[in-house]
Design a protein around this motif. Structure first.
Motif, PDB file in Angstrom:
ATOM      1  N   ARG A 107       0.834  -1.212   0.000  1.00 49.80           N
ATOM      2  CA  ARG A 107       0.000   0.000   0.000  1.00 49.80           C
ATOM      3  C   ARG A 107       0.866   1.259   0.000  1.00 49.80           C
ATOM      4  N   LEU A 108       1.926   1.244   0.783  1.00 45.70           N
ATOM      5  CA  LEU A 108       2.797   2.423   0.865  1.00 45.70           C
ATOM      6  C   LEU A 108       3.422   2.732  -0.489  1.00 45.70           C
ATOM      7  N   VAL A 109       3.976   1.709  -1.138  1.00 46.96           N
ATOM      8  CA  VAL A 109       4.644   1.908  -2.426  1.00 46.96           C
ATOM      9  C   VAL A 109       3.642   2.333  -3.490  1.00 46.96           C
ATOM     10  N   ARG A 110       2.500   1.684  -3.497  1.00 44.68           N
ATOM     11  CA  ARG A 110       1.471   2.036  -4.479  1.00 44.68           C
ATOM     12  C   ARG A 110       1.024   3.490  -4.298  1.00 44.68           C
ATOM     13  N   ASP A 111       0.762   3.892  -3.067  1.00 45.70           N
ATOM     14  CA  ASP A 111       0.327   5.267  -2.809  1.00 45.70           C
ATOM     15  C   ASP A 111       1.387   6.274  -3.227  1.00 45.70           C
ATOM     16  N   ALA A 112       2.661   5.937  -2.958  1.00 43.68           N
ATOM     17  CA  ALA A 112       3.745   6.859  -3.308  1.00 43.68           C
ATOM     18  C   ALA A 112       3.820   7.079  -4.811  1.00 43.68           C
ATOM     19  N   TYR A 113       3.777   6.003  -5.583  1.00 41.89           N
ATOM     20  CA  TYR A 113       3.883   6.130  -7.042  1.00 41.89           C
ATOM     21  C   TYR A 113       2.608   6.702  -7.654  1.00 41.89           C
ATOM     22  N   THR A 114       1.466   6.421  -7.028  1.00 41.46           N
ATOM     23  CA  THR A 114       0.216   7.009  -7.518  1.00 41.46           C
ATOM     24  C   THR A 114       0.231   8.516  -7.314  1.00 41.46           C
ATOM     25  N   SER A 115       0.678   8.957  -6.143  1.00 38.80           N
ATOM     26  CA  SER A 115       0.756  10.402  -5.865  1.00 38.80           C
ATOM     27  C   SER A 115       1.737  11.088  -6.798  1.00 38.80           C
ATOM     28  N   HIS A 123      -0.143  -3.104 -12.588  1.00 37.02           N
ATOM     29  CA  HIS A 123       0.972  -3.806 -11.956  1.00 37.02           C
ATOM     30  C   HIS A 123       0.711  -4.136 -10.489  1.00 37.02           C
ATOM     31  N   PHE A 124      -0.083  -3.325  -9.802  1.00 44.54           N
ATOM     32  CA  PHE A 124      -0.271  -3.523  -8.363  1.00 44.54           C
ATOM     33  C   PHE A 124      -1.521  -4.329  -8.012  1.00 44.54           C
ATOM     34  N   ASP A 125      -2.562  -4.262  -8.834  1.00 44.13           N
ATOM     35  CA  ASP A 125      -3.793  -4.995  -8.495  1.00 44.13           C
ATOM     36  C   ASP A 125      -3.566  -6.497  -8.305  1.00 44.13           C
ATOM     37  N   PRO A 126      -2.826  -7.164  -9.194  1.00 43.47           N
ATOM     38  CA  PRO A 126      -2.593  -8.602  -8.994  1.00 43.47           C
ATOM     39  C   PRO A 126      -1.836  -8.897  -7.695  1.00 43.47           C
ATOM     40  N   ILE A 127      -0.939  -7.992  -7.311  1.00 46.87           N
ATOM     41  CA  ILE A 127      -0.179  -8.187  -6.068  1.00 46.87           C
ATOM     42  C   ILE A 127      -1.116  -8.101  -4.873  1.00 46.87           C
ATOM     43  N   SER A 128      -1.947  -7.090  -4.858  1.00 43.19           N
ATOM     44  CA  SER A 128      -2.890  -6.923  -3.748  1.00 43.19           C
ATOM     45  C   SER A 128      -3.840  -8.111  -3.645  1.00 43.19           C
ATOM     46  N   GLU A 129      -4.301  -8.602  -4.779  1.00 43.30           N
ATOM     47  CA  GLU A 129      -5.213  -9.753  -4.784  1.00 43.30           C
ATOM     48  C   GLU A 129      -4.520 -11.001  -4.248  1.00 43.30           C
ATOM     49  N   ALA A 130      -3.266 -11.217  -4.630  1.00 44.87           N
ATOM     50  CA  ALA A 130      -2.520 -12.385  -4.158  1.00 44.87           C
ATOM     51  C   ALA A 130      -2.306 -12.328  -2.648  1.00 44.87           C
ATOM     52  N   LEU A 131      -1.994 -11.137  -2.137  1.00 44.21           N
ATOM     53  CA  LEU A 131      -1.782 -10.994  -0.694  1.00 44.21           C
ATOM     54  C   LEU A 131      -3.080 -11.169   0.083  1.00 44.21           C
TER      55      LEU A 131
END
Length: 259
Positions: free
Chosen positions: A28-36, A103-111
């Motif tokens: 979540r942290l990495v995704r939020d950083a790159y999204t911002s 790139h991030f949705d599949p990671i979040s779903e797997a976790l």
């Protein structure tokens, strides 16, 4: 953001830490950083830190068997990537969010699936309405066992669950066994680690007769299983969970017997 903690997570699981929960938080942290950064350049993470956190996430996910290979390594290369895809000008911010999602949705779903599986395989709760046994040492060891099982991800972790299961048995042995009541006066009582003898002697004194042999047998089986997992070179979540469930149930059965 605790950058030192993130660097340590990249090196390996932290003692007492829930590695799955950390993986989810870091994602979540990495995704939020790159999204911002991709939306309005307002990320709290500095450009030089963007490479560190992305690399750490890649390594944390790799420990869980999840491959994460985004085509960028920091803010600058992320910008170059979205420019190459034409995610600029009007509507570019949404296009960049779509790139992140891809790139991030599949990671979040797997976790999330891993979290669901972990919840389903959590340790047994006793039928007793009491939250714990009331025996301080035993409850402390059971709490430690639950925490270790919840954070276990590798063979060494599950073997340690066997070790902690043995610790629960030894705490029970120290708690319920009284040599003046449960052992012959002219014989030296067994040490604490002889859990099957000491707990078995306690059960024999509390519930005499052949009709209670099954309960005494449970003690021997639980002890044997815990030691087997403790020394197993192939310890896994299934066997560690069964051993842990067995000693937790035994603790609650003995508490019920004491009442």
């Amino acid at each position: 953001m605790n950058l030192d903690l993130i660097k340590n997570l990249a090196r390996g699981p932290l003692a007492g830490d829930d590695d799955l929960e950390s993986a989810m938080s870091l994602t979540r942290l990495v995704r939020d950083a790159y999204t911002s950064f991709g939306t309005d350049r307002s990320a709290d993470v500095e450009p030089e830190e963007s490479r560190i956190i992305l690399r750490a996430l890649t390594m944390v996910l790799e420990r869980r068997g999840i491959t994460f290979e985004p085509p960028w390594r920091d803010y600058n290369s992320f910008k170059s990537h979205w420019v190459s895809l034409g995610a600029t000008n009007t509507g570019g911010w949404q296009a960049r969010r779509d790139i992140i999602g891809h790139h991030f949705d599949p990671i979040s779903e797997a976790l999330e699936k891993a979290e669901d599986a972990q919840i389903r395989s959590d340790l047994v709760e006793p039928v007793s309405p009491h939250a714990n046994t009331g025996w301080a040492r035993v409850d402390t060891e059971i709490a430690g066992l639950r925490q270790r099982f919840r954070t276990a991800t590798a063979m060494q972790d599950y073997r340690d669950c066997g070790n902690r299961s043995v610790a629960v048995l030894e705490a029970l042995s120290a708690t319920v066994f009284d040599p003046t009541k449960h052992w012959t006066a002219d014989e030296k009582p067994p040490p604490v680690d002889k859990t099957d003898l000491r707990i078995g002697a306690y059960i024999t004194e509390r519930m005499r007769g052949r009709e209670n042999e099954e309960l005494r047998g449970l003690v021997k089986k639980a002890s044997a299983l815990a030691h087997k997992v403790k020394h197993s070179p192939n310890a896994d979540r299934v066997n560690a969970g069964i051993a842990a469930d067995a000693v937790i149930l035994l603790a609650n059965m003995l508490r019920r017997l004491a009442e």
